[in-house]
Design an enzyme around this catalytic site. Structure first.
Site, PDB file in Angstrom:
ATOM      1  N   SER A 139       0.805  -1.218   0.000  1.00  0.00           N
ATOM      2  CA  SER A 139       0.000   0.000   0.000  1.00  0.00           C
ATOM      3  C   SER A 139       0.842   1.274   0.000  1.00  0.00           C
ATOM      4  O   SER A 139       0.334   2.345  -0.297  1.00  0.00           O
ATOM      5  CB  SER A 139      -0.955   0.024   1.202  1.00  0.00           C
ATOM      6  OG  SER A 139      -0.268   0.340   2.385  1.00  0.00           O
ATOM      7  N   LYS A 198       1.371   4.577   7.137  1.00  0.00           N
ATOM      8  CA  LYS A 198       0.606   5.333   6.151  1.00  0.00           C
ATOM      9  C   LYS A 198       1.086   6.784   6.145  1.00  0.00           C
ATOM     10  O   LYS A 198       1.838   7.218   7.016  1.00  0.00           O
ATOM     11  CB  LYS A 198      -0.895   5.316   6.485  1.00  0.00           C
ATOM     12  CG  LYS A 198      -1.579   3.959   6.377  1.00  0.00           C
ATOM     13  CD  LYS A 198      -1.712   3.506   4.943  1.00  0.00           C
ATOM     14  CE  LYS A 198      -2.478   2.193   4.825  1.00  0.00           C
ATOM     15  NZ  LYS A 198      -1.765   1.053   5.412  1.00  0.00           N
TER      16      LYS A 198
END
Length: 207
Positions: free
Chosen positions: A129, A166
């Site tokens: 991701s 993230k």
């Protein structure tokens, strides 16, 4: 030859590494920039290395030459030993083991501005991701432990007991944890649900 202080050893190592990499010696300014110190301080370290017999230097630019580099002592502690704490998910959050699996060795000279301040740890990335930020499956991220970060920082965050990596944003009073891969969805959380564990400051990849 006389012994060296830690900073003199670091300066000597940097001069040798720079010379090997660039094919020429660094300037006083480049040494100062590397260690975020004043040029006068950098010059003082170089003069000390001259007095102790580790290098020679003339008035010409880039004239520093190391003496007897094959036998001079090298400070092995200059390599940073960083604890690797389990695995971390870069897809869906995955609980990271809190025990130290092993330690990894990194050369801080390879990472601009990285400092050995005792608050660094490493995590092994599992998932894609963060691919577009250059963080790939199997990479080890180097994290500076801290409980806050700025928008757009890449962070390690604990969300409802699980850990993820993230990019951080703040949107309409919520915490936004955004992946760097459009195949994954951005997640929004209440501030009370997110605990920032650290900021990603470097990356090590084993080829």
């Amino acid at each position: 030859m006389k012994g060296l202080t830690d900073r003199q050893q670091e300066t000597l190592d940097f001069i040798e590494d720079f010379t090997t990499r660039e094919g020429m010696a660094p300037t006083i300014y480049e040494i100062a920039e590397r260690f975020n110190i004043k040029s006068a301080t950098s010059f003082a370290h170089v003069r000390a290395l001259q007095r102790k017999g580790y290098l020679t230097r003339s008035s010409k630019a880039r004239s520093m030459t190391l003496t007897n580099t094959t036998t001079r002592p090298r400070n092995l502690s200059f390599m940073l030993s960083i604890p690797l704490l389990g695995r971390i998910s870069a897809g869906m959050p995955l609980m990271a083991e809190e025990n130290v699996e092993r330690e990894i060795q990194i050369d801080p000279a390879s990472f601009q501005g990285l400092r050995a301040d005792g608050r660094l740890f490493a995590l092994l990335v599992n998932g894609e991701s963060m691919r577009d930020a250059g963080i790939l499956d199997g990479d080890s991220i180097i994290v500076k432990q801290q409980d806050n970060a700025n928008a757009e920082d890449i962070v390690v965050a604990m969300v409802n007991g699980d850990t993820t990596v993230k990019q951080l944003y703040f949107t309409d009073g919520k915490i936004e944890l955004r992946p760097c891969n459009n195949e994954f969805e951005t997640q929004f959380y209440e501030p009370s649900e997110v605990y920032i564990q650290g900021k990603v400051v470097a990356l090590q990849r084993t080829l």
